[in-house]
Write a protein that holds these residues in place. Structure first.
Motif, PDB file in Angstrom:
ATOM      1  N   GLY A 146      -7.405   5.389  16.772  1.00 50.87           N
ATOM      2  CA  GLY A 146      -7.302   5.893  15.232  1.00 50.87           C
ATOM      3  C   GLY A 146      -7.611   4.576  13.725  1.00 50.87           C
ATOM      4  O   GLY A 146      -6.870   3.439  14.202  1.00 50.87           O
ATOM      5  N   GLY A 147      -8.396   4.959  12.637  1.00 53.14           N
ATOM      6  CA  GLY A 147      -7.433   4.052  11.901  1.00 53.14           C
ATOM      7  C   GLY A 147      -7.203   5.131  10.185  1.00 53.14           C
ATOM      8  O   GLY A 147      -6.605   6.400  10.730  1.00 53.14           O
ATOM      9  N   PRO A 148      -7.021   4.022   9.797  1.00 51.25           N
ATOM     10  CA  PRO A 148      -5.202   4.625   8.383  1.00 51.25           C
ATOM     11  C   PRO A 148      -6.786   5.877   7.648  1.00 51.25           C
ATOM     12  O   PRO A 148      -5.341   6.963   7.114  1.00 51.25           O
ATOM     13  CB  PRO A 148      -5.423   4.262   7.470  1.00 51.25           C
ATOM     14  CG  PRO A 148      -6.360   2.736   7.664  1.00 51.25           C
ATOM     15  CD  PRO A 148      -6.985   2.658   9.231  1.00 51.25           C
ATOM     16  N   ILE A 196      -4.647   9.498   8.420  1.00 49.53           N
ATOM     17  CA  ILE A 196      -3.472   9.711   7.557  1.00 49.53           C
ATOM     18  C   ILE A 196      -4.131  10.249   6.459  1.00 49.53           C
ATOM     19  O   ILE A 196      -4.126  11.335   5.032  1.00 49.53           O
ATOM     20  CB  ILE A 196      -2.498   8.259   7.435  1.00 49.53           C
ATOM     21  CG1 ILE A 196      -2.062   7.691   8.506  1.00 49.53           C
ATOM     22  CG2 ILE A 196      -1.319   8.769   6.623  1.00 49.53           C
ATOM     23  CD1 ILE A 196      -1.587   8.212  10.061  1.00 49.53           C
ATOM     24  N   ASP A 252      -2.706  13.572  10.760  1.00 55.98           N
ATOM     25  CA  ASP A 252      -1.875  13.175  11.392  1.00 55.98           C
ATOM     26  C   ASP A 252      -0.832  14.162  11.699  1.00 55.98           C
ATOM     27  O   ASP A 252      -1.013  14.351  13.375  1.00 55.98           O
ATOM     28  CB  ASP A 252      -0.932  12.136  10.214  1.00 55.98           C
ATOM     29  CG  ASP A 252      -0.543  12.971   9.029  1.00 55.98           C
ATOM     30  OD1 ASP A 252      -1.273  13.323   8.606  1.00 55.98           O
ATOM     31  OD2 ASP A 252       0.610  13.265   8.502  1.00 55.98           O
ATOM     32  N   ALA A 276      -4.741   0.841  17.884  1.00 56.95           N
ATOM     33  CA  ALA A 276      -4.816   1.127  16.207  1.00 56.95           C
ATOM     34  C   ALA A 276      -3.867   0.087  15.173  1.00 56.95           C
ATOM     35  O   ALA A 276      -4.220  -1.515  16.022  1.00 56.95           O
ATOM     36  CB  ALA A 276      -3.950   2.422  15.901  1.00 56.95           C
ATOM     37  N   LEU A 280      -2.596   1.859   9.940  1.00 58.06           N
ATOM     38  CA  LEU A 280      -2.506   3.292  11.223  1.00 58.06           C
ATOM     39  C   LEU A 280      -1.098   4.109  10.774  1.00 58.06           C
ATOM     40  O   LEU A 280      -0.520   4.912  10.010  1.00 58.06           O
ATOM     41  CB  LEU A 280      -3.241   3.515  11.977  1.00 58.06           C
ATOM     42  CG  LEU A 280      -2.489   5.384  12.666  1.00 58.06           C
ATOM     43  CD1 LEU A 280      -3.946   5.541  12.886  1.00 58.06           C
ATOM     44  CD2 LEU A 280      -1.459   4.888  13.026  1.00 58.06           C
ATOM     45  N   ASP A 336       1.291   5.621   8.492  1.00 62.80           N
ATOM     46  CA  ASP A 336       2.048   7.217   9.345  1.00 62.80           C
ATOM     47  C   ASP A 336       3.563   7.349   8.706  1.00 62.80           C
ATOM     48  O   ASP A 336       4.105   8.223   8.354  1.00 62.80           O
ATOM     49  CB  ASP A 336       1.924   7.175  10.702  1.00 62.80           C
ATOM     50  CG  ASP A 336       2.039   8.243  11.412  1.00 62.80           C
ATOM     51  OD1 ASP A 336       3.146   8.813  11.652  1.00 62.80           O
ATOM     52  OD2 ASP A 336       3.743   7.776  12.584  1.00 62.80           O
ATOM     53  N   SER A 362       0.560   8.550   1.847  1.00 58.43           N
ATOM     54  CA  SER A 362      -0.605   7.965   2.103  1.00 58.43           C
ATOM     55  C   SER A 362      -0.838   7.110   1.111  1.00 58.43           C
ATOM     56  O   SER A 362      -1.545   8.267   0.361  1.00 58.43           O
ATOM     57  CB  SER A 362      -1.160   8.937   2.630  1.00 58.43           C
ATOM     58  OG  SER A 362      -2.130   7.900   3.324  1.00 58.43           O
ATOM     59  N   THR A 373     -12.578   4.103  12.927  1.00 59.56           N
ATOM     60  CA  THR A 373     -12.386   2.927  12.421  1.00 59.56           C
ATOM     61  C   THR A 373     -13.314   2.219  13.231  1.00 59.56           C
ATOM     62  O   THR A 373     -13.423   2.480  14.040  1.00 59.56           O
ATOM     63  CB  THR A 373     -11.151   2.822  13.130  1.00 59.56           C
ATOM     64  OG1 THR A 373     -10.737   1.531  13.177  1.00 59.56           O
ATOM     65  CG2 THR A 373     -10.411   2.764  14.203  1.00 59.56           C
TER      66      THR A 373
END
Lengths: 412, 412, 412, 412
Positions: A207-209, A212, A217, A234, A238, A242, A251, A347
């Motif tokens: 997972g990528g940011p 969020i 999330d 990750a 991320l 989070d 975020s 991602t």
């Protein structure tokens, strides 16, 4: 066509498209072929068998063609033992070394076929003659004296078969299109996830940011909480965002519940990193009540391992981030072992890195808003891959919802 | 700076960003300014007032600067009457004709300010001296003898003000980013739609065929059924695939419920068109029970007008499609009148066409999977526009859901 | 508006857009302002001066507003000394620590303004009281006892001014559009490069492997050979494919001169890495005649330093690659020092990483085929950035050509 | 597998990939096959021949499979005459009508195979029994009494063969990737253009306004001047901005030579349209010396026909624009006849429209900055298509340069 050799293929060579690829490659490379035997499996479960004579105008061209067909699983009628040459020094390997595909592979050694362990694309094969073990190794880990396979002689590749019953992974294979019925597709993926779980399969998420930033999330944290995820891959971003969201409700400084930037919010990610540095690790921060929710929290609480791989664009980073990229690769490999399915979300960097380590049998679902990223991800030799052009912020909540609906229905 | 002139601005010139644009333009164009009076409104509802002296090194540069500032609403302290020149022939207009913005505009005629009717970007202004009426007209509709406004003298532009209470449209203004909290944003848009409805505002949808391909047609049909939409702008493809889906369960030959291509499905869109040709029109096909559901069906059943504008890539097309593009523009204009909000989904061609006809006061929501399309759409002078990088197939169902939840909550 | 404070700004506050941003932020945050003094510089070289009273309904809101204005260079009329708090332990920093912008920054200490060294975005400021030195440090490098600046008191930011003579960097500022006259733009960038060279400025290139895949490596190697580049930032992939091309005529197994895949070419990149491992380093491989041309060759031959930063998707990697991402960041920082211009081509990861380390005064040119990547890159606080949606394979050869033409013309 | 039927295929069925597609479709649709005869052509010029028994569990499934195989050129061993049904009324056609592919097609009528004229995808076939002529017609042009082919009986499709000597069009077939050696590719396309010219082939260009905005208009005008282009397909925007540039030096108000917006430039495109309206047509404007250069000028001067197809987003439009979209399609069809190659640059709408009308034998080169647009364009059934992710502003000048270099070299 002065030069020729007979080869044979076995298995679901029609369904899996091997036969068609074989024809194309021979023709593309200026060769010719004659079909000697072609037995199509009568029932769904029956394998097919083909024997062909491949011809070319020169020895060299024929070798090139056979080398390509090898990667599709074609073998000469009589296979000799692998040719082994010791490495002169650490990382200094014999010329002409064999490079692996990500398909199941065997080597013939002392007349016996032995499976190659830890197969991964673009590796070398090292044979241990005492233990009669063959292991795939990256170039950088070959040690002085290791017996390295050179050339294709004695190497057999089992090109993955495409089962005749079409699953979601088959019908979508290789295509990336934003114009698919999204809800239908999400329902199918939920079904596959539940299927994998039922069969005891292991599921990884990369997972990528943006998960969020787009407010997805909660959906992912819920999926971890509910036991759908076995490992998380990750990066620093991320985990940082989070935790930032858990601590400050933002975020990247934006309030997720209103979508508006918060005053002074640009500092929050650094403040979040600082809090974890103070605690010593994410686990400590969860154990001491500093972090009380979110994706990382659910991982800690449910003993779901995670690999946070470092990158040169990292701020901080968090103490849990692995700074050495080769160490990070090893950590990823360790946790990939045994996975049946990988879901990659928003991602490119981490998805390619994980994808590089996957055997071709692992099912992958790639979700990204950028079709060009998906094209790159799908082009990695995975035979069962779905590419979905979608937004993490709408995809994950709908997936979580589907998992809930379908698992409830299953229980009844 | 040999040449100078005093100008004045009134209104929410700070909040709306006019003042800042004004400074930038003067500087960009090599001019200079002196702030003579600058009264900031004390309360939220108070307008501000500014008087500035604009200076430039030459008469020509000063005119260029003033011409730009004019478009921001700046006016000379003393405004003379507009300069009118008759058109020599149909479509042959005087040189130097004034071209409109999409902001509310007035002309000074016989010493009086009269509003320009039917304002739209890149039009000319024609004044009827007997009736003291000013109307915006496209170049192609100016008739011989029409009195056309030449130059900026006597023309006043009311640059739209940004109210101080920030709505969703303000905080998102001008930004297109996939990394926004999606569910939050969808909830906000649902809220805006309900707000517009409550205030009696009219809502238009512009939609592309991806709405059908991604399975979002049920959501849109539901929104039409529930009375959220007042007019639909689309093309042959949306209507054809909507009807194809209703008749054969496919869209572009793909079964929406399974996502798989159906045998012979490539013919379905032509068969669908043929059925409507046989019926004579979509309305006839609905009335005679040929078409029994979907977006077009709901439009017919609820007397929601639609404009199906022709394009050179059309198959068929359906008998309801307007083949002449200028007639189609006129039909769009007719139905745009009075709209307070336009939701544009997954079509660049139709969205730009509708966007071209909108006065700057109309709120627009643009949803597309391709950020480059959104950038193009947002760059059209609308002051209240939201661009959302998302997938119609997940966006519309989530929006329909939010409308349901929020309208239920409102009733309680 | 119970609470208020006076602030002042100096410099080219109109041209640089500071004033306009200031108005917007105050209004966005629900504050109010009164212009007490506003002196616009009469000549191009004269700075302007403004004094304003900022008001808000609560102390807290006022502080938030002032905190934002601080980042634009606004200062209270009377500035007190910075507030310093010692770090409790390594990486454990005082709460409320100040986080830097990438603009030139000063701190007031013992009544004197001292410049902050090594400024970079999202750093902390550490003051050495004996030597009266202030240094920006990343969170992860703060050591026990370091005196860390807390809050904004005593910190001054010099928001970069936009010179009134518009250069290419000004007119393009912030915009990313594929619809620009490409050759015109390339000619302008060549002119800027020559300008920077003439003034003794240092130029860095950040490059991705697509430079090799698209056949633009010869153009870049030529630019290094001709002395236009002072440092190269890249990853394992660019160097590997550059060397692969030199050794085998392929890039990712594709023959660059014909564009066709070469038989067995999928092994070439591993063979190339193996050759360098055998040599021990790229330098050794060049010195011993193994590598005889290309980008890396030109770097070695002309003593141009390069930083090859590791990433988790690396194959091999080459022995020159820095595996620890924080070490790689430090190596990048070392070589960024003194750069006046950075050209970023076809890599998001390395460009963001380098961009993170740049002070806001460095000119950056970003070239990428993907507009979304450019949007990300441009959004990093650089005040002089050009984003060009283009193809490395056509852009670099045209740039190299322009450099040749313009430098010849200059010599005459 | 209760039901079965024998079919046969002839031609370069291996090289062209037909055989492989056939296997895939049968398996995908749950059928089975037995290879009865499979004779691979011995020499490059020899056709292959295959006879297969196709089996399925039901009559219906078998029909579906055979219907798909039909489109690949497979035929039953004994072909009966086509089944013809008269149209009840204009546009009201018999149910189950046959829809065409864009491949060469024949119908068996009175025991003889007659070729279908004016073949185009998604048309119907109408047979004139007196003259023994078969013509493909769009649904909207079928007239009362026309004898329309129903079902696949008696229809034969000649699936295009892929010649064994690989040209640029073969090796790129179907792939869209920005990571190709750009200059190599451009040189290859120049070579193909010169080849087509040498063989007397006709070349069409489909172009969007970005050609002007990116400054590539001079390159295209030069190519028209030098006789490389036989027909131009475009819209109002390309022609308007081309003329705007000739009259005012701007495109969309931006000075092409400096890349900067010009004061008042936003009016220039309307002024340009107005000038042409005054002249009556582009030709008149060129003949009377109003327009003195550019793409449209070269078309007029060299008697190169152009089709300017109207769209709903048009301003103006110019008097030469065809407002009725069906008339515009007909005009395109008329000029497409006899084309061997079409180069599509930076327009999705016009490229799809032209692509719809092309028989599958025409070579197409698609150039667009957006890979998603290329994917859409390449997916239209053309068997010889190249997709290039590039920027018109760099692509066209490099192509014009290559044409010059290669044609000079050829003359020596």
């Amino acid at each position: 066509m002065a030069e020729s050799q007979e080869i044979e293929l076995r298995g679901h060579i029609i369904d899996s498209g091997i036969m068609t690829q074989l024809f194309d490659r021979v023709m593309d490379m200026g060769g010719n072929f004659e079909i000697l035997v072609f037995e199509v499996g009568k029932k769904k479960t029956d394998p097919s068998y083909a024997r062909l004579r491949i011809a070319a105008s020169s020895r060299e061209t024929l070798q090139s063609i056979l080398s390509e067909l090898h990667r599709l699983g074609a073998r000469p009628l009589k296979v000799k033992d692998v040719h082994l040459v010791p490495a002169e020094a650490d990382r200094v390997v014999p010329k002409g070394f064999y490079t692996t595909t990500n398909h199941p592979t065997q080597v013939k050694y002392c007349g016996e076929w032995i499976p190659v362990q830890a197969i991964e694309m673009d590796f070398l094969i090292v044979v241990n003659p005492e233990e009669k073990i063959a292991v795939a190794k990256p170039l950088g880990k070959v040690q002085k004296g290791n017996l390295v396979v050179v050339g294709e002689q004695g190497v057999g590749v089992s090109y993955p078969e495409r089962p005749r019953e079409q699953s979601t992974f088959e019908f979508m294979h290789g295509t990336v299109s934003p114009e698919r019925p999204s809800e239908t597709l999400i329902a199918k993926i939920a079904k596959e996830i539940l299927e994998v779980r039922k069969n005891g399969g292991k599921i990884a998420v990369v997972g990528g940011p943006a998960i969020i930033h787009t407010g997805a999330d909660r959906a992912l944290a819920g999926m971890i909480h509910d036991g759908y995820i076995d490992v998380l891959f990750a990066g620093n971003a991320l985990a940082t965002h989070d935790i930032e969201y858990n601590l400050y409700g933002t975020s990247l400084g934006m309030d997720i519940s209103t979508g508006k930037p918060v005053m002074g919010g640009h500092r929050h990610h650094l403040y979040a990193i600082s809090e974890i540095m103070r605690a010593g690790s994410i686990k400590n921060a969860v154990d001491t009540g500093v972090v009380t929710g979110g994706i990382m929290y659910e991982c800690i609480k449910h003993n779901i391992p995670f690999v946070l791989a470092g990158s040169i664009r990292d701020d901080g980073p968090l103490p849990d981030v692995i700074l050495d990229v080769m160490e990070a690769q090893d950590a990823m490999r360790k946790h990939i072992e045994g996975c049946s399915m990988v879901v990659m979300i928003a991602t490119l960097l981490h998805s390619i890195a994980v994808g590089n380590c996957l055997p071709s049998s692992v099912k992958t679902v790639c979700v990204d808003i950028n079709p060009a990223h998906l094209t790159k991800l799908m082009d990695r030799g995975t035979t069962q891959a779905i590419g979905i052009v979608s937004d993490a912020g709408t995809f994950l909540p709908l997936l979580a919802k589907q998992l809930e609906i379908q698992s409830c229905a299953a229980k009844k």
